[in-house]
Design a protein around this motif. Structure first.
Motif, short mmCIF file in Angstrom:
data_model
loop_
_atom_site.label_atom_id
_atom_site.label_comp_id
_atom_site.label_asym_id
_atom_site.label_seq_id
_atom_site.Cartn_x
_atom_site.Cartn_y
_atom_site.Cartn_z
N GLY A 294 18.79 -64.29 83.62
CA GLY A 294 18.45 -65.56 84.24
C GLY A 294 17.39 -66.30 83.45
O GLY A 294 17.48 -67.52 83.24
N GLU A 295 16.37 -65.58 82.98
CA GLU A 295 15.33 -66.21 82.17
C GLU A 295 15.90 -66.71 80.84
O GLU A 295 15.55 -67.80 80.37
CB GLU A 295 14.20 -65.21 81.92
CG GLU A 295 13.44 -64.82 83.18
CD GLU A 295 12.41 -63.73 82.93
OE1 GLU A 295 12.28 -63.31 81.75
OE2 GLU A 295 11.75 -63.29 83.88
N PHE A 296 16.78 -65.92 80.25
CA PHE A 296 17.42 -66.33 78.99
C PHE A 296 18.23 -67.62 79.19
O PHE A 296 18.16 -68.55 78.37
CB PHE A 296 18.32 -65.21 78.48
CG PHE A 296 19.25 -65.64 77.37
CD1 PHE A 296 18.80 -65.77 76.07
CD2 PHE A 296 20.59 -65.91 77.65
CE1 PHE A 296 19.66 -66.16 75.05
CE2 PHE A 296 21.45 -66.31 76.64
CZ PHE A 296 20.98 -66.43 75.33
N LEU A 297 18.99 -67.69 80.27
CA LEU A 297 19.82 -68.86 80.52
C LEU A 297 18.97 -70.09 80.81
O LEU A 297 19.34 -71.22 80.44
CB LEU A 297 20.78 -68.59 81.68
CG LEU A 297 21.81 -67.48 81.43
CD1 LEU A 297 22.71 -67.30 82.64
CD2 LEU A 297 22.64 -67.77 80.19
N ASP A 298 17.81 -69.89 81.44
CA ASP A 298 16.90 -71.01 81.67
C ASP A 298 16.40 -71.58 80.35
O ASP A 298 16.21 -72.80 80.21
CB ASP A 298 15.71 -70.57 82.53
CG ASP A 298 16.09 -70.32 83.99
OD1 ASP A 298 17.15 -70.83 84.41
OD2 ASP A 298 15.33 -69.63 84.68
N ARG A 299 16.17 -70.71 79.36
CA ARG A 299 15.73 -71.19 78.05
C ARG A 299 16.87 -71.79 77.25
O ARG A 299 16.68 -72.72 76.46
CB ARG A 299 15.10 -70.03 77.25
CG ARG A 299 13.84 -69.46 77.87
CD ARG A 299 13.13 -68.52 76.89
NE ARG A 299 13.98 -67.43 76.45
CZ ARG A 299 14.07 -66.25 77.06
NH1 ARG A 299 13.37 -66.03 78.17
NH2 ARG A 299 14.86 -65.30 76.59
N GLU A 300 18.06 -71.25 77.46
CA GLU A 300 19.21 -71.70 76.69
C GLU A 300 19.72 -73.06 77.15
O GLU A 300 20.19 -73.87 76.33
CB GLU A 300 20.34 -70.67 76.79
CG GLU A 300 21.55 -70.99 75.95
CD GLU A 300 22.68 -69.99 76.17
OE1 GLU A 300 23.14 -69.38 75.19
OE2 GLU A 300 23.10 -69.82 77.34
N ALA A 301 19.62 -73.36 78.43
CA ALA A 301 20.23 -74.57 79.00
C ALA A 301 19.76 -75.85 78.32
O ALA A 301 20.59 -76.70 77.97
CB ALA A 301 19.98 -74.62 80.50
N ALA B 35 24.70 -69.47 86.27
CA ALA B 35 25.57 -70.35 85.48
C ALA B 35 25.10 -70.39 84.04
O ALA B 35 23.90 -70.50 83.75
CB ALA B 35 25.58 -71.75 86.06
N ARG B 36 26.05 -70.31 83.13
CA ARG B 36 25.78 -70.45 81.69
C ARG B 36 26.64 -71.59 81.15
O ARG B 36 27.86 -71.62 81.38
CB ARG B 36 26.09 -69.16 80.95
CG ARG B 36 25.69 -69.22 79.48
CD ARG B 36 26.01 -67.94 78.75
NE ARG B 36 25.38 -67.92 77.45
CZ ARG B 36 25.53 -66.94 76.54
NH1 ARG B 36 26.33 -65.92 76.82
NH2 ARG B 36 24.91 -67.00 75.38
N TRP B 37 26.00 -72.50 80.41
CA TRP B 37 26.69 -73.68 79.93
C TRP B 37 27.00 -73.57 78.45
O TRP B 37 26.28 -72.93 77.69
CB TRP B 37 25.83 -74.92 80.19
CG TRP B 37 25.60 -75.17 81.64
CD1 TRP B 37 24.51 -74.78 82.37
CD2 TRP B 37 26.49 -75.80 82.55
NE1 TRP B 37 24.66 -75.13 83.69
CE2 TRP B 37 25.87 -75.77 83.83
CE3 TRP B 37 27.74 -76.40 82.43
CZ2 TRP B 37 26.47 -76.32 84.97
CZ3 TRP B 37 28.34 -76.94 83.55
CH2 TRP B 37 27.70 -76.90 84.80
N SER B 38 28.10 -74.18 78.05
CA SER B 38 28.47 -74.30 76.64
C SER B 38 29.14 -75.66 76.45
O SER B 38 29.33 -76.40 77.42
CB SER B 38 29.41 -73.16 76.22
OG SER B 38 30.60 -73.18 77.00
#
Length: 398
Positions: free
Chosen positions: A356-363, A167-170
């Protein structure tokens, strides 16, 4: 029930699908998933050909009847999506791999949250979901690097994440109708300063000779749409160097097939029409999508695209108004931050793990942005207190 009764396949867009069967799935899914809207994109050449959007729908049939579907496209670029993955494409390129084509389930050029898995109301929902996701997994055989469900609902998120999607949030901004009786009722919910600013802006336009007309409920004429198109194309050309993703044939198609779901704002300065904005709506929401202006008039964009939409939603008791993506300037005009979710599965495991690692940092960055936006909403203390104490308030915004 035996799943062997089901036939899962790919369809080259919506055109091969019988309209009545599609509508049985999509009739309550908002204006952008109606057969007329998606078919118009195909028949008018806004997708397909050399556009970068190749229609590639997923379908599930039972006994010859459509019971599940996902609108989808094989993409050769990332334009017109509003979920930005260029860095992922660059990483693939850096390692000598192809990111394109990728497959996305979305409505082209329309960043509005809505169903991505369409299911017949009489079908077994869980079986259809499993069939749709299984078929999406076969897209690797077509050379797709990945699958993406853009602006998906919670139902898709729960099921896709269980199947290995990430999942990616915006954040977008959306106006909520708290049972306002009129525009002044909305203004009374704002702080005194912001209320004065909006009134001052509207008074300036009136003093500049600007008159605003709204046409909805099937009242838009062909000449009205032609004027809107001239505004839309000129504004796109000035801003982006092209006349827009959508063409004259598509807007004419909308007027013929979805006339009762269109609302058009036309601004005149004296007797001269100078700007226009086009909205789609149903009883669940108003969606501001397209805008253009032939003259630069201070505050005219906000009036046509935001305040006229708010007035229309209040008058027609529409519960929400989505004015389009991006734009922190919406916050101080009463548009509240909302989370949007997209879902991603990359077939190359090492890249999937890296994303997945990028999205964990982005969230947490997205969460912090949401709260910052929420903290500067212009509602006054009295209105905030009423929302907090109201048992009907389930949005949890305050």
């Amino acid at each position: 029930m035996q799943t062997s009764e089901y036939l899962t396949n790919f369809s080259a867009g919506i055109a091969p699908i019988p309209q009545d069967q599609w509508q049985a799935l999509a009739q309550h899914c908002g204006p952008f998933l109606q057969y007329s809207f998606l078919n118009g994109l195909e028949t008018c050449g806004c997708v397909g050909g050399t556009t970068g959007w190749q229609p590639h729908f997923i379908t599930v049939h039972r006994h010859g009847t459509l019971v599940g579907a996902m609108p989808g496209y094989l993409k050769s670029d990332s334009y017109g999506e509003y979920v930005f993955d260029h860095s992922w494409a660059n990483a693939y390129h850096h390692h000598g791999l192809n990111y394109y084509p990728k497959w996305i389930s979305a409505v082209p050029f329309t960043p509005v949250t809505g169903p991505r898995m369409l299911i017949h109301p009489n079908a077994d929902k869980q079986i259809i979901v499993e069939k749709l996701l299984e078929q999406a997994g076969r897209l690797e055989q077509f050379g797709a690097s990945s699958c993406h469900l853009l602006f998906a609902q919670d139902f898709e998120r729960h099921n896709a994440c269980h199947a290995g999607y990430r999942a990616r949030w915006s954040v977008q901004f959306q106006w909520h109708n708290y049972d306002y009786t009129d525009f002044d009722g909305f203004l009374s919910a704002l702080t005194s300063r912001k209320r004065k600013d909006i009134r001052k802006s509207r008074q300036f336009l009136q003093a500049s000779g600007i008159c605003i007309e709204r046409r909805g409920d099937g009242q838009i004429r062909p000449q009205d749409m032609a004027f809107f198109l001239s505004c839309y194309q000129q504004t796109y050309l000035k801003r982006s160097g092209h006349t827009g993703y959508l063409n004259q044939e598509f807007f004419e198609h909308l007027l013929k097939t979805l006339k009762n779901r269109l609302m058009l704002v036309i601004a005149r300065q004296g007797d001269v029409p100078v700007a226009s904005a086009l909205f789609l709506y149903d009883d669940k929401g108003l969606y501001g999508r397209y805008w253009g202006s032939l003259r630069d008039v201070n505050g005219l964009h906000f009036e046509c695209c935001y305040f006229q939409g708010i007035e229309f939603a209040i008058e027609n008791r529409i519960p929400l108004f989505n004015p389009g993506t991006q734009g922190e300037h919406k916050i101080l005009r009463g548009f509240e931050p909302i989370y949007c979710c997209s879902l991603h599965r990359l077939f190359a495991s090492e890249f999937d793990a890296a994303v997945g690692e990028f999205l964990d940092r982005e969230a947490p960055v997205i969460t912090n942005y949401y709260h910052q936006a929420h903290n500067v909403l212009p509602f006054n203390a009295t209105f905030r207190a009423q929302l907090i104490s109201s048992p009907e308030n389930k949005k949890g915004h305050f």
